[in-house]
Scaffold this active site. Structure first.
Site, PDB file in Angstrom:
ATOM      1  N   HIS A  36      -2.030 -28.092  18.932  1.00 43.02           N
ATOM      2  CA  HIS A  36      -0.727 -28.576  19.406  1.00 43.02           C
ATOM      3  C   HIS A  36       0.025 -29.258  18.271  1.00 43.02           C
ATOM      4  O   HIS A  36       1.231 -29.056  18.101  1.00 43.02           O
ATOM      5  CB  HIS A  36      -0.909 -29.548  20.571  1.00 43.02           C
ATOM      6  CG  HIS A  36      -1.453 -28.890  21.806  1.00 43.02           C
ATOM      7  ND1 HIS A  36      -1.431 -29.480  23.042  1.00 43.02           N
ATOM      8  CD2 HIS A  36      -2.042 -27.685  21.994  1.00 43.02           C
ATOM      9  CE1 HIS A  36      -1.982 -28.667  23.941  1.00 43.02           C
ATOM     10  NE2 HIS A  36      -2.371 -27.577  23.321  1.00 43.02           N
ATOM     11  N   ASP A  57      -4.412 -19.853  24.794  1.00 42.52           N
ATOM     12  CA  ASP A  57      -3.910 -21.205  24.525  1.00 42.52           C
ATOM     13  C   ASP A  57      -3.094 -21.153  23.243  1.00 42.52           C
ATOM     14  O   ASP A  57      -2.564 -20.097  22.896  1.00 42.52           O
ATOM     15  CB  ASP A  57      -5.068 -22.228  24.501  1.00 42.52           C
ATOM     16  CG  ASP A  57      -6.141 -21.907  23.469  1.00 42.52           C
ATOM     17  OD1 ASP A  57      -5.840 -21.191  22.487  1.00 42.52           O
ATOM     18  OD2 ASP A  57      -7.296 -22.359  23.623  1.00 42.52           O
TER      19      ASP A  57
HETATM   20  O1  T3D Z   1     -11.413 -25.892  21.185  1.00 38.57           O
HETATM   21  C1  T3D Z   1     -10.437 -25.154  21.151  1.00 38.57           C
HETATM   22  O2  T3D Z   1      -9.459 -25.496  20.470  1.00 38.57           O
HETATM   23  C2  T3D Z   1     -10.429 -23.854  21.901  1.00 38.57           C
HETATM   24  C3  T3D Z   1      -9.479 -22.901  21.311  1.00 38.57           C
HETATM   25  C4  T3D Z   1      -9.727 -21.580  21.302  1.00 38.57           C
HETATM   26  C5  T3D Z   1      -8.761 -20.711  20.684  1.00 38.57           C
HETATM   27  C6  T3D Z   1      -9.279 -19.319  20.312  1.00 38.57           C
HETATM   28  O3  T3D Z   1      -8.777 -18.812  19.325  1.00 38.57           O
HETATM   29  S1  T3D Z   1     -10.457 -18.572  21.249  1.00 38.57           S
HETATM   30  C7  T3D Z   1     -10.588 -16.973  20.526  1.00 38.57           C
HETATM   31  C8  T3D Z   1     -11.429 -16.980  19.278  1.00 38.57           C
HETATM   32  N1  T3D Z   1     -11.422 -15.705  18.579  1.00 38.57           N
HETATM   33  C9  T3D Z   1     -12.105 -14.668  19.000  1.00 38.57           C
HETATM   34  O4  T3D Z   1     -12.749 -14.662  20.042  1.00 38.57           O
HETATM   35  C10 T3D Z   1     -12.086 -13.462  18.101  1.00 38.57           C
HETATM   36  C11 T3D Z   1     -13.486 -13.222  17.561  1.00 38.57           C
HETATM   37  N2  T3D Z   1     -13.478 -12.144  16.582  1.00 38.57           N
HETATM   38  C12 T3D Z   1     -13.398 -10.843  16.932  1.00 38.57           C
HETATM   39  O5  T3D Z   1     -13.313 -10.475  18.082  1.00 38.57           O
HETATM   40  C13 T3D Z   1     -13.430  -9.875  15.798  1.00 38.57           C
HETATM   41  O6  T3D Z   1     -13.981 -10.508  14.665  1.00 38.57           O
HETATM   42  C14 T3D Z   1     -12.033  -9.311  15.419  1.00 38.57           C
HETATM   43  C15 T3D Z   1     -11.572  -8.367  16.523  1.00 38.57           C
HETATM   44  C16 T3D Z   1     -11.039 -10.422  15.204  1.00 38.57           C
HETATM   45  C17 T3D Z   1     -12.158  -8.490  14.109  1.00 38.57           C
HETATM   46  O7  T3D Z   1     -13.201  -7.556  14.254  1.00 38.57           O
HETATM   47  P1  T3D Z   1     -13.798  -6.805  12.959  1.00 38.57           P
HETATM   48  O8  T3D Z   1     -14.775  -5.810  13.445  1.00 38.57           O
HETATM   49  O9  T3D Z   1     -12.662  -6.342  12.104  1.00 38.57           O
HETATM   50  O10 T3D Z   1     -14.527  -7.945  12.094  1.00 38.57           O
HETATM   51  P2  T3D Z   1     -15.927  -8.666  12.426  1.00 38.57           P
HETATM   52  O11 T3D Z   1     -17.019  -7.928  11.761  1.00 38.57           O
HETATM   53  O12 T3D Z   1     -16.072  -8.938  13.861  1.00 38.57           O
HETATM   54  O13 T3D Z   1     -15.691 -10.089  11.697  1.00 38.57           O
HETATM   55  C18 T3D Z   1     -15.878 -10.245  10.297  1.00 38.57           C
HETATM   56  C19 T3D Z   1     -16.620 -11.544  10.076  1.00 38.57           C
HETATM   57  O14 T3D Z   1     -15.827 -12.625  10.549  1.00 38.57           O
HETATM   58  C20 T3D Z   1     -17.922 -11.594  10.877  1.00 38.57           C
HETATM   59  O15 T3D Z   1     -18.832 -12.356  10.121  1.00 38.57           O
HETATM   60  P3  T3D Z   1     -20.070 -11.632   9.355  1.00 38.57           P
HETATM   61  O16 T3D Z   1     -20.833 -10.829  10.375  1.00 38.57           O
HETATM   62  O17 T3D Z   1     -19.423 -10.767   8.308  1.00 38.57           O
HETATM   63  O18 T3D Z   1     -20.862 -12.773   8.775  1.00 38.57           O
HETATM   64  C21 T3D Z   1     -17.535 -12.372  12.100  1.00 38.57           C
HETATM   65  O19 T3D Z   1     -18.598 -13.034  12.713  1.00 38.57           O
HETATM   66  C22 T3D Z   1     -16.557 -13.362  11.525  1.00 38.57           C
HETATM   67  N3  T3D Z   1     -15.618 -13.830  12.533  1.00 38.57           N
HETATM   68  C23 T3D Z   1     -14.615 -13.127  13.094  1.00 38.57           C
HETATM   69  N4  T3D Z   1     -13.966 -13.881  13.971  1.00 38.57           N
HETATM   70  C24 T3D Z   1     -14.550 -15.085  13.959  1.00 38.57           C
HETATM   71  C25 T3D Z   1     -15.602 -15.073  13.048  1.00 38.57           C
HETATM   72  N5  T3D Z   1     -16.364 -16.138  12.814  1.00 38.57           N
HETATM   73  C26 T3D Z   1     -16.094 -17.256  13.530  1.00 38.57           C
HETATM   74  N6  T3D Z   1     -15.095 -17.351  14.406  1.00 38.57           N
HETATM   75  C27 T3D Z   1     -14.289 -16.300  14.654  1.00 38.57           C
HETATM   76  N7  T3D Z   1     -13.257 -16.411  15.495  1.00 38.57           N
END
Ligand code: T3D
Length: 261
Positions: A88, A143
């Site tokens: 925020h 959010d």
């Molecule tokens: O407390 C509060 O404030 C609550 C607020 C919440 C707000 C939010 O934003 S909730 C939503 C959080 N985000 C997600 O759920 C998205 C998670 N990520 C994904 O779904 C996918 O990574 C993507 C679709 C964005 C991209 O996919 P892709 O296949 O291109 O990449 P990947 O292999 O999944 O990600 C690459 C790396 O980044 C991977 O790490 P590694 O395996 O190479 O070591 C992955 O774990 C890391 N990573 C991606 N997104 C996140 C992340 N690590 C931590 N947090 C993430 N959000």
């Protein structure tokens, strides 16, 4: 200037803030939220900065909340408190800066990363960028301002569909839906954003800032109140050096030199 999580550069009146946690596709941890707030504050304070670009390093714009940190801090902090104290404040800072903010969306913008992209005033996307509301995949609701911003941009049916499917929306669809302003080839994104920034930075930036104030405020006003409000804001613009210069340049048939004063 570089910090642990962002880069901050100023050139030709344009500040560029680059989210820089490449290994996580620029997921927001607490430090990156705070350092991004500080960077926007600095861009707001610095009179030489007249436009701001927000972009991401590597292949992502931002993947939203860092989920590893989220899992850990959920034990100690309420989620609502975390939102209020972090996202925020960042969004409020972005809305408060009376300078155009251009989101240069270089890759995936997911979760709160999409919220921060939507809080920019304008968005240019790389052809390969995708937009997704990842929240429902982990059992959350959107959010970071998304429930307010996104339906206003693309309408409720598309916004709700994005929320409950968590499907990726391609840049061309985002453009057709009104979520972004332009799509460019991946390799042209950085230069296009800088060129937009330079153009705005040499414009009547006081008026650009006042326009942002009037338009954002109008969302909350009835029409009569908005008319009155814009008349008052126009009073400020009409007293600016840029207004005097703009009229003189028009009458003298020469290009204006705007200073943002
Ligand atoms: O407390 C509060 O404030 C609550 C607020 C919440 C707000 C939010 O934003 S909730 C939503 C959080 N985000 C997600 O759920 C998205 C998670 N990520 C994904 O779904 C996918 O990574 C993507 C679709 C964005 C991209 O996919 P892709 O296949 O291109 O990449 P990947 O292999 O999944 O990600 C690459 C790396 O980044 C991977 O790490 P590694 O395996 O190479 O070591 C992955 O774990 C890391 N990573 C991606 N997104 C996140 C992340 N690590 C931590 N947090 C993430 N959000």
């Amino acid at each position: 200037m570089s910090t642990d999580t962002i880069r901050f550069e100023v050139d030709n009146g344009v500040a560029t803030i680059t989210l820089n946690r490449v290994a996580t596709l620029n997921a927001f941890n607490d430090l990156m939220i705070q350092e991004t707030i500080d960077a926007f504050k600095q861009a707001g304070r610095d009179d030489s900065v007249r436009a701001v670009i927000l972009t991401g390093a590597g292949r992502g714009f931002s993947s939203g909340q860092d989920l590893a940190e989220f899992r850990d801090h959920k034990k100690d902090v309420s989620v609502s408190g975390h939102l209020r104290g972090g996202y925020h404040k960042l969004i409020q800072q972005m809305l408060k800066i009376e300078k155009p903010i251009i989101g240069a969306i270089n890759g995936v913008a997911a979760g709160a990363g999409l919220g921060i992209a939507l809080a920019c005033d304008l968005r240019i996307a790389a052809q390969s960028a995708v937009f997704m509301l990842a929240f429902s995949k982990i059992g959350l609701i959107p959010d970071a301002g998304i429930n307010w911003l996104l339906p206003r941009m693309i309408g409720y049916p598309r916004a709700y569909q994005m929320a409950i499917t968590a499907d990726k929306v391609k840049a061309q669809s985002a453009l057709a839906w009104g979520m972004i302003n332009e799509v460019v080839a991946d390799e042209a994104l950085a230069e296009t954003a800088q060129s937009w920034g330079r153009r705005f930075a040499s414009g009547p930036t006081l008026a650009f800032g006042l326009t942002k104030r009037a338009m954002l405020r109008a969302f909350e006003q009835d029409f009569e109140t908005a008319l009155e409000y814009e008349a008052n804001i126009q009073e400020i613009a009409a007293r600016s050096h840029d207004n005097v210069e703009g009229i003189a340049a028009f009458l003298e048939k020469r290009p204006p030199t705007f200073t943002g004063r």
